[in-house]
Design a protein around this motif. Sequence first.
Motif, PDB file in Angstrom:
ATOM      1  N   MET A   1      32.443  15.098  27.925  1.00 54.76           N
ATOM      2  CA  MET A   1      31.374  14.820  26.963  1.00 54.76           C
ATOM      3  C   MET A   1      30.580  13.584  27.364  1.00 54.76           C
ATOM      4  O   MET A   1      29.359  13.535  27.227  1.00 54.76           O
ATOM      5  CB  MET A   1      31.981  14.641  25.562  1.00 54.76           C
ATOM      6  CG  MET A   1      32.678  15.872  25.007  1.00 54.76           C
ATOM      7  SD  MET A   1      31.618  17.324  24.944  1.00 54.76           S
ATOM      8  CE  MET A   1      30.609  16.958  23.534  1.00 54.76           C
ATOM      9  N   ARG A   2      31.294  12.584  27.871  1.00 55.64           N
ATOM     10  CA  ARG A   2      30.632  11.357  28.289  1.00 55.64           C
ATOM     11  C   ARG A   2      29.731  11.616  29.492  1.00 55.64           C
ATOM     12  O   ARG A   2      28.577  11.186  29.533  1.00 55.64           O
ATOM     13  CB  ARG A   2      31.684  10.308  28.637  1.00 55.64           C
ATOM     14  CG  ARG A   2      31.119   8.921  28.873  1.00 55.64           C
ATOM     15  CD  ARG A   2      32.236   7.925  29.104  1.00 55.64           C
ATOM     16  NE  ARG A   2      32.922   8.144  30.360  1.00 55.64           N
ATOM     17  CZ  ARG A   2      34.216   8.383  30.472  1.00 55.64           C
ATOM     18  NH1 ARG A   2      34.981   8.467  29.401  1.00 55.64           N
ATOM     19  NH2 ARG A   2      34.762   8.571  31.656  1.00 55.64           N
TER      20      ARG A   2
ATOM     21  N   PHE B   1      44.419  16.424  27.088  1.00 54.99           N
ATOM     22  CA  PHE B   1      43.323  17.289  26.639  1.00 54.99           C
ATOM     23  C   PHE B   1      42.169  16.435  26.116  1.00 54.99           C
ATOM     24  O   PHE B   1      41.008  16.595  26.524  1.00 54.99           O
ATOM     25  CB  PHE B   1      43.848  18.225  25.554  1.00 54.99           C
ATOM     26  CG  PHE B   1      42.796  19.097  24.903  1.00 54.99           C
ATOM     27  CD1 PHE B   1      42.202  18.723  23.711  1.00 54.99           C
ATOM     28  CD2 PHE B   1      42.423  20.286  25.490  1.00 54.99           C
ATOM     29  CE1 PHE B   1      41.243  19.528  23.112  1.00 54.99           C
ATOM     30  CE2 PHE B   1      41.454  21.097  24.892  1.00 54.99           C
ATOM     31  CZ  PHE B   1      40.873  20.715  23.699  1.00 54.99           C
ATOM     32  N   ARG B   2      42.474  15.500  25.251  1.00 57.58           N
ATOM     33  CA  ARG B   2      41.412  14.681  24.640  1.00 57.58           C
ATOM     34  C   ARG B   2      40.744  13.799  25.673  1.00 57.58           C
ATOM     35  O   ARG B   2      39.537  13.587  25.645  1.00 57.58           O
ATOM     36  CB  ARG B   2      41.991  13.843  23.505  1.00 57.58           C
ATOM     37  CG  ARG B   2      42.480  14.696  22.350  1.00 57.58           C
ATOM     38  CD  ARG B   2      42.695  13.899  21.073  1.00 57.58           C
ATOM     39  NE  ARG B   2      43.282  14.749  20.040  1.00 57.58           N
ATOM     40  CZ  ARG B   2      42.624  15.698  19.389  1.00 57.58           C
ATOM     41  NH1 ARG B   2      41.359  15.938  19.646  1.00 57.58           N
ATOM     42  NH2 ARG B   2      43.231  16.422  18.479  1.00 57.58           N
TER      43      ARG B   2
ATOM     44  N   ILE C   1      41.563  11.338  36.125  1.00 59.09           N
ATOM     45  CA  ILE C   1      40.382  11.183  35.286  1.00 59.09           C
ATOM     46  C   ILE C   1      40.760  10.277  34.134  1.00 59.09           C
ATOM     47  O   ILE C   1      41.602  10.647  33.306  1.00 59.09           O
ATOM     48  CB  ILE C   1      39.901  12.554  34.742  1.00 59.09           C
ATOM     49  CG1 ILE C   1      39.408  13.416  35.891  1.00 59.09           C
ATOM     50  CG2 ILE C   1      38.816  12.361  33.695  1.00 59.09           C
ATOM     51  CD1 ILE C   1      39.036  14.818  35.484  1.00 59.09           C
ATOM     52  N   ASP C   2      40.142   9.090  34.111  1.00 59.66           N
ATOM     53  CA  ASP C   2      40.482   8.106  33.075  1.00 59.66           C
ATOM     54  C   ASP C   2      41.994   7.896  32.996  1.00 59.66           C
ATOM     55  O   ASP C   2      42.584   7.834  31.916  1.00 59.66           O
ATOM     56  CB  ASP C   2      39.959   8.560  31.700  1.00 59.66           C
ATOM     57  CG  ASP C   2      38.450   8.509  31.616  1.00 59.66           C
ATOM     58  OD1 ASP C   2      37.869   9.055  30.661  1.00 59.66           O
ATOM     59  OD2 ASP C   2      37.835   7.909  32.528  1.00 59.66           O
TER      60      ASP C   2
ATOM     61  N   ARG D   1      46.906  21.928  34.537  1.00 59.68           N
ATOM     62  CA  ARG D   1      48.026  21.041  34.158  1.00 59.68           C
ATOM     63  C   ARG D   1      47.641  20.109  33.021  1.00 59.68           C
ATOM     64  O   ARG D   1      47.985  18.933  33.018  1.00 59.68           O
ATOM     65  CB  ARG D   1      48.522  20.218  35.353  1.00 59.68           C
ATOM     66  CG  ARG D   1      49.268  21.000  36.388  1.00 59.68           C
ATOM     67  CD  ARG D   1      50.198  20.131  37.177  1.00 59.68           C
ATOM     68  NE  ARG D   1      49.510  19.173  38.007  1.00 59.68           N
ATOM     69  CZ  ARG D   1      50.099  18.093  38.537  1.00 59.68           C
ATOM     70  NH1 ARG D   1      51.346  17.856  38.282  1.00 59.68           N
ATOM     71  NH2 ARG D   1      49.419  17.269  39.298  1.00 59.68           N
ATOM     72  N   VAL D   2      46.903  20.644  32.071  1.00 57.84           N
ATOM     73  CA  VAL D   2      46.604  19.851  30.881  1.00 57.84           C
ATOM     74  C   VAL D   2      47.794  20.044  29.959  1.00 57.84           C
ATOM     75  O   VAL D   2      47.831  20.967  29.158  1.00 57.84           O
ATOM     76  CB  VAL D   2      45.303  20.329  30.226  1.00 57.84           C
ATOM     77  CG1 VAL D   2      44.947  19.447  29.044  1.00 57.84           C
ATOM     78  CG2 VAL D   2      44.185  20.308  31.246  1.00 57.84           C
ATOM     79  N   LYS D   3      48.737  19.163  30.080  1.00 65.48           N
ATOM     80  CA  LYS D   3      50.055  19.465  29.507  1.00 65.48           C
ATOM     81  C   LYS D   3      50.151  19.115  28.026  1.00 65.48           C
ATOM     82  O   LYS D   3      50.985  19.652  27.321  1.00 65.48           O
ATOM     83  CB  LYS D   3      51.128  18.683  30.253  1.00 65.48           C
ATOM     84  CG  LYS D   3      51.323  19.139  31.673  1.00 65.48           C
ATOM     85  CD  LYS D   3      52.434  18.347  32.317  1.00 65.48           C
ATOM     86  CE  LYS D   3      52.648  18.822  33.729  1.00 65.48           C
ATOM     87  NZ  LYS D   3      53.677  18.024  34.397  1.00 65.48           N
TER      88      LYS D   3
END
Lengths: 145, 117
Positions: A139-140, A131-132, A43-44, A124-126
């Motif tokens: 949000m987008r 996170f951001r 993702i991005d 696995r948001v390490k």
Amino acid sequence: MRQAFLLVFMAVGLLASAQSSFYRNYSTRREVETAVYIKNHRIDGVKVDVTLLRARDRQAFLKLLAELQIPYSPYHPARGVFLGLRDDGNPRLKLPAADGKVSLRGACLIGASEAELTVYVFHRVKNEARFRRIVQYVMRMSGGG
Amino acid sequence: MNSIDQMLEAFYSGSIGQPELESLFDAFLGSREVRERWATDAAVIIPLAVARRDRRMRTRAAHRGWRVAAAILVLVVSVGSAVAYAKEQQPRVYSTDAACDVVCAVQWLDNAVETAL
């Protein structure tokens, strides 16, 4: 010799981490009609694992929300709701602290869509950068700030 | 060369061949005093030197063979590790619905995020 150990280690790691425990725990639940675990989704540019749980019906959906402590309100001002979870599905809040620092070791981000009767979890948001990025993505996509 | 050791070292290192070694020995044995001391030994020393040199070359060749085999093994394991790692980095889907592949799952996620609570 080091390469051989690396190969063995990776094989063990592959076997051990193929499916998250959260996916394994919830995919067999009666409330869940379909469960999907995407490993190495990007993702991005950020690599995460994602679990999607589609509830059988609205009652099951609300039950999942309650169990995962996702506050439900059709008038919720923020599109997308974020909590932290351990991968085994046991809720544990890991919201950003007042000083803006986030402790994300082993944390997940979770959201829900009533239209899709779906709960989704980013694993696995390490670190804070990931996170951001994921928050910005949600949000987008959801038309939020 | 003034000593048998120097001659043998030159022979082992490949600087001189067996004919040269024998010539040097003959020259070395030229004087009566040396001949009396070394003449009978020369007949033993040269064959032993040849045998030892041959053994050294066989050992070096064998070691070279092991080194090549080890290098090939490291190469195969490295390539295998790299391929396994690259495959492991690709997206994979585990699903209770066999019809839902990566494309289906990503579309589902995008729809869900778009209509988030």
